[in-house]
Each structure stands twice: as C-alpha cells, then as structure tokens.
Design an enzyme around this catalytic site. Structure first.
Site, short mmCIF file in Angstrom:
data_model
loop_
_atom_site.label_atom_id
_atom_site.label_comp_id
_atom_site.label_asym_id
_atom_site.label_seq_id
_atom_site.Cartn_x
_atom_site.Cartn_y
_atom_site.Cartn_z
N LYS A 192 1.05 -1.20 0.13
CA LYS A 192 -0.15 0.45 0.16
C LYS A 192 0.96 1.09 0.05
CE LYS A 192 -4.08 2.32 2.53
NZ LYS A 192 -4.50 2.06 3.62
N LYS A 249 -1.68 -1.30 -4.09
CA LYS A 249 -2.83 -0.57 -3.94
C LYS A 249 -2.07 0.91 -4.21
CE LYS A 249 -6.08 1.41 -1.02
NZ LYS A 249 -6.52 1.94 0.48
C1 PBG Z 1 -6.66 3.20 5.44
C2 PBG Z 1 -7.20 3.32 3.25
C3 PBG Z 1 -7.46 3.41 2.41
C4 PBG Z 1 -7.99 3.32 1.68
C5 PBG Z 1 -8.58 1.66 2.71
N1 PBG Z 1 -7.97 2.19 4.05
C6 PBG Z 1 -6.49 5.18 2.23
C7 PBG Z 1 -5.93 5.85 3.04
O1 PBG Z 1 -6.07 6.79 3.28
O2 PBG Z 1 -4.92 5.66 3.92
C8 PBG Z 1 -8.17 3.00 0.01
C9 PBG Z 1 -8.85 4.50 -0.27
C10 PBG Z 1 -8.68 4.66 -1.44
O3 PBG Z 1 -10.05 4.06 -1.79
O4 PBG Z 1 -8.96 5.53 -2.35
N2 PBG Z 1 -6.78 3.01 6.46
ZN ZN Z 2 -6.16 4.33 7.82
#
Ligand code: PBG
Ligand code: ZN
Length: 326
Positions: A192, A249
């Site tokens: 991520k 991601k």
């Molecule tokens: C945070 C989180 C994010 C997403 C899932 N959980 C992003 C973040 O704020 O770092 C995905 C976000 C998206 O679809 O843009 N735990």
């Molecule tokens: Zn978070």
C-alpha cells in the site's frame, strides 16, 4: 502485395472474442461499502458514481441490490461516531458485520477492513505518541488485533488490515487462531503506497489525517511510490506472517509493481482500484471525454493482465452491465 498477418485475428467480433486472453467477470470483484454511525440518511461519496456512506438500514438494502447485480463479495468500512486516541470501541462496526451475516447468511462473502483511522480524532491509522509526531507500532498492532478479532467473531469471512504497521498480520493470525477462528482469512494491504489517489475515500471514511496534530500525512508508515523494493519486502513479510491474500494499492499507477510481485510471490493477489482512480475515470466521463463502461473495462483488463486474481472496485456493482456492454 503482401497479405495480412496479424490483422486476420482482429477482423471481426467473432475472432476477437475467440482470441482474447483476459476476460474480467463479475465473480472476481469485491465491492467496498461504508457504513456510518452518525447518519440519519445515506449520503453520496463525492466524486464517485453510485457509492454511498450508508446507514445501517441502507447498508442492508444496498447489499440486497448488489446481490441482484451478481456482486456477492464485499469489503466493509465501519465509521463509528465517537473518535478517540486509544481504547477504541469497535462495537458499531462489529454489529454491522453481524447484521449483514444474519440477513444474508452465506450468500455474501464479507471482508472487514481493519484500521483505526475512522476511529481516531487525528485520522491516523494507529495510536500516536504524546508528542504527536510518531505512530507507535506496538500499541497500534495490539489495538488492530483486537479489532480484527471482534470483526471475525461477528462473522467476517476475512479481515483486511490496511494500516501498514509492522507485524500486524502475525498478531492478527495469533489472535484468530487462539480464538478458534482458523478459517477466517487475512487479506493484507501488503503493498500500500503513500498515494494522492485516496481523496474521496477519506471523506467517505472520515479519516483524513492531520487535524490538530504535528504528523500531517501517512508517509512514515505507507510505502514511498519510488520504492518498489519496499513493496516486495512488505508483501514477502506479510506472506510469511500468514496473510492469505496480498494486495497492491493503488492499481493503475502501480501496474508494474503488481506484475512484478505477482510473478515473484505465489499468493492470490488483489488490486485496489482506489477512490481517486475511480473518480478520475468518472471525471473523464462527466467531461464527455470517455465512456465509463469502456475505460473501466480497460483498467480492469490491465489489472488482470498484470496478475491480479481479484479486483476491489467502487464500480463492482456495475461490472456485469459494463463488461457486457463492451
Ligand atoms: C486507510 C485506507 C485507505 C484506503 C483503505 N483504507 C487509504 C488511506 O487513507 O490511506 C483506500 C482508499 C481509497 O479507495 O482511495 N486505512
Ligand atoms: Zn487507516
């Protein structure tokens, strides 16, 4: 005059269909859902198409509608009303998981996102120290493992830690196994990145970091976009700690990472088409510069080409219609 060579297999719909190597199908999609405690009526998520911050009531209606569209796999984000800095209360989200399970039994496969950013006053994914400049790893992992256990006990098929702390997969696996929940899967957000493509999500999940705190972004725990080797190490480590599904991601800007990691690590790979990616395609559509069916189908095809087994998409609920219109 030279005859055709490669063009013969491009000439008509029949031969194009026969020669196609990648075929996204609705069965490989996971639909994110947001359920928000503080709402009396559901609200649209800004920038996205047909994505909602649901109330507990509207959540059930939405799942029912999605099942009609062939979507049966979900990733649930619970957004509690009360924000704090420690000793979190996960009962709202756990209750929503239990309710979906009770309503739909085994007709749905339900993953629960595990993080703290919708629960903290400052919006960080973990517990911040007193000076407000560091997300403490050990305290955060303990709190995350507690949340994961409660979600699994409430009936989640899968828990999906998205926080990027070190060692949380092992801690969660231990908690689950100790509680006899050895059939609950872990889908780790293992690769991520610290991305600018999370904008609409942070509105939906009420989780933008930086309010009243020195630490204004997630750079000290999410992966730097310029460090693909860190994504490999993080994914390898999470696999060793017991993650069943790994994830890249965002999706489109990291197709190279997805292709590389899925070839090197033999695990089922998920890709997350983030809120900012979906919003970008939606903006192209609204500007009259593209058709959402076509550009989403193209993005989804690219994810599968790069090695994804499953796709998390805000437009999963339209996948069947959009893919059959192409
Ligand atoms: C945070 C989180 C994010 C997403 C899932 N959980 C992003 C973040 O704020 O770092 C995905 C976000 C998206 O679809 O843009 N735990
Ligand atoms: Zn978070």
């Amino acid at each position: 005059m030279a005859g055709l060579s490669l063009r013969r297999t491009r000439l008509n719909p029949a031969i194009r269909e026969l020669t196609r190597e990648i075929r996204p199908v609705v069965g490989q999609f996971i639909q994110p859902l947001f359920v928000v405690e503080s709402l009396s009526e559901r609200e649209a998520v800004p920038g996205l198409n047909d994505v909602w911050r649901d109330t507990p009531e509207s959540l059930v209606q939405q799942v029912r509608a999605d099942l009609q569209k062939g979507v049966s796999k979900f990733l649930l984000f619970g957004v509690p009303a009360e924000k704090t800095t420690a000793n979190f209360d996960h009962s709202f989200t756990a209750a929503q998981i239990a309710r979906v399970r009770q309503e739909f039994s085994d007709d749905v496969w339900l993953a629960a996102d595990v993080c703290l950013c919708s629960s903290t006053t400052h919006g960080h994914c973990g517990i911040v120290n007193e000076q407000g400049d560091y997300v403490d790893n050990e305290d955060s992992v303990a709190a995350l493992a507690t949340a994961a256990l409660q979600y699994a006990q409430a009936g989640a098929d899968c828990v999906a830690p998205s926080d990027m702390m070190d060692g949380r997969v092992a801690a969660i696996r231990t908690q689950l196994d100790n509680a006899g929940l050895d059939r609950t899967l872990i889908m780790s957000y293992s690769a991520k990145f610290h991305s600018g493509f999370y904008g609409p999500f942070r509105v939906a999940a009420d989780s933008a970091p930086g309010d009243n705190i020195k630490l204004t972004d997630r750079a000290s725990y999410q992966i730097d976009p310029a460090r693909p080797s860190d994504a490999f190490l993080s994914s390898q480590r999470d696999a060793e700690e017991g993650a069943d599904i790994l994830m890249v991601k965002p999706g489109m800007p990291y197709l190279d990472v997805l292709a590389d990691l899925s070839a090197r690590i033999a695990k089922p790979w998920a890709v997350y088409q983030t809120s900012g990616e979906s919003a970008a395609l939606e903006l192209l559509t609204q500007a009259g510069l593209a058709r959402r069916e076509r550009i989403n189908a193209e993005a989804w095809t690219a994810f599968l080409r790069a090695g994804a087994a499953m796709i998390i998409s805000y437009d999963a609920r339209h996948a069947h219609d959009w893919l059959s219109s192409e």
